[in-house]
Design a protein around this motif. Sequence first.
Motif, PDB file in Angstrom:
ATOM      1  N   ARG A   1       0.676  -1.156  -0.047  1.00 46.76           N
ATOM      2  CA  ARG A   1       0.028  -0.122  -0.022  1.00 46.76           C
ATOM      3  C   ARG A   1       0.950   1.281  -0.074  1.00 46.76           C
ATOM      4  O   ARG A   1       0.575   2.204  -0.777  1.00 46.76           O
TER       5      ARG A   1
ATOM      6  N   GLU B   1       2.320   1.631  -3.634  1.00 44.68           N
ATOM      7  CA  GLU B   1       1.253   1.979  -4.312  1.00 44.68           C
ATOM      8  C   GLU B   1       0.950   3.444  -4.231  1.00 44.68           C
ATOM      9  O   GLU B   1       0.962   4.358  -5.345  1.00 44.68           O
ATOM     10  N   ASN B   2       1.027   4.021  -3.026  1.00 42.74           N
ATOM     11  CA  ASN B   2       0.197   5.289  -2.594  1.00 42.74           C
ATOM     12  C   ASN B   2       1.486   6.374  -2.303  1.00 42.74           C
ATOM     13  O   ASN B   2       1.004   7.696  -2.665  1.00 42.74           O
ATOM     14  N   ASP B   3       2.767   6.064  -1.880  1.00 42.34           N
ATOM     15  CA  ASP B   3       3.354   7.064  -1.177  1.00 42.34           C
ATOM     16  C   ASP B   3       4.718   7.203  -2.146  1.00 42.34           C
ATOM     17  O   ASP B   3       5.781   8.195  -1.758  1.00 42.34           O
TER      18      ASP B   3
END
Length: 495
Positions: free
Chosen positions: A215, A218-220
């Motif tokens: 996660r 993917e996001n940061d």
Amino acid sequence: MSMMQRLSLSTLPSLPQAVRRPAYDPRRTTTGIVHLGVGAFHRAHQAVYLDDILATDPQWAIAGASLRRADMRDALAPQDNLFTVAFRSGEGAQLRVIGSLKAIHVAPQDPEALLAQMCDPAVRIVSLTITEKGYCHDPATGDLNPAHPDIVADLANPRAPTTAPGLIAEALRRRREANIVPFTVMPCDNLPSNGETTHRIVSQYAALIGGDLARFVENDVAFAGTMVDRIVPATSDGDIAEITAALGVEDAWPVVSEPFGQWVIEDRFPTGRPDFAAVGAEMVSDVEGHERMKLRMLNGSHSTLAYLGYLGGYQTVAQAIADPAYEALVRGLMTEEVMPTLQMPGTDLGGYREALLSRFHNPALQHRTWQIAMDGSQKLPQRLLGTVRDRIAAGAPFDRLALGVAAWMRYVTGTDEAGAPIDVRDPLADRLRAIGEEAGRDPERLAAAYLGIGDVFGADLRNHPEFRRAVTAALAALLTDGAAATVARTAHSPH
């Protein structure tokens, strides 16, 4: 053995006036980029741009990493990591000593040292030139291949990884644990949507490790896609001797390059970046159009020339393109079959085609067809098959593309037109040779067996009757008449 001095910081001042050298003191730079896959291409491309940048901004030196062998480090360490690039054209060679490489790590020998460098807060970019096969992915889908033996090994021991996805994921995990902002990942390989593809591969790898690392990736974590272009042949012993003689000191591993260079970069660097635009790179919001243009026009033509050229007895691209039939074939491939698939408003595709043809003709570049022919099972999907799919969807002909695909099939049987063995270098080499031996010289059986390799052709092309027919017919011509006669006929037939 003569005791000639080596290229190094101490011998830099004694180099001939005409040799360009770093416009800064390499001892006073700091490392801001870790580069995985420090081979000839990186040293003639990104390292040269960064050498220009370091003249005004000393915080962007490169720590290189070899993911397999120690030979590059061993050649350059006694030279303070200095090396020469010889830019060759019909007018001769310009020599330039590059000082942007600060260190070279050898991942298998000391993965810890490399990971520590990747976790240095001063490092804000991790870039890659690891070739298509280094991504451990399925080229037909662009997804990570979880069954890849190197990925299986990394997942069993994720703290001491050896693959690029494994190293990036582990370094990001450690930075996050230490509260250090993530670096931006900048792939510089010929993958479609290389930023997006690398983002997906690293995220999929992180998901297999478990926890919430996926996660975070993917996001940061930012992934900046790029398009790179420069023709860099493998360095020969003759090149080393010639460059050493011109320098007056020995360079154990110089690089030869064409003068042309291009670098298009997506501007996604939340934690900072060098001023790439100031040294001739083009910053864009989305690199996909440029990338597709280059993969299909330059790389697709290169691969077609490599297989047909090798089979026709041409050792270099310049020799092959000097044959008028080969030039007509490649020009037709670009104009009739590739350019209609590219939506590039505002880009002069015809001008790009002419520039490519003149670069292929550069007599000073001994770019071997055998070198370009390597790893075809990984390259075909991006370079030729995407274009084929677009032509099929448009109901348009693809005879020249089919000939390029058939030439790959003929090449990977492992025997040339004189019956001599071909040294086929490919992750699937054993499987490809076995198919060739099993099917013999029967074009129907041979084409069907090669088209059955899902990793390369996917289910759609394998079962497409018109594609199968075109490839089989081209393969039959290559087996019966040979490459030169087939190229002459295809180049001059009305399409």
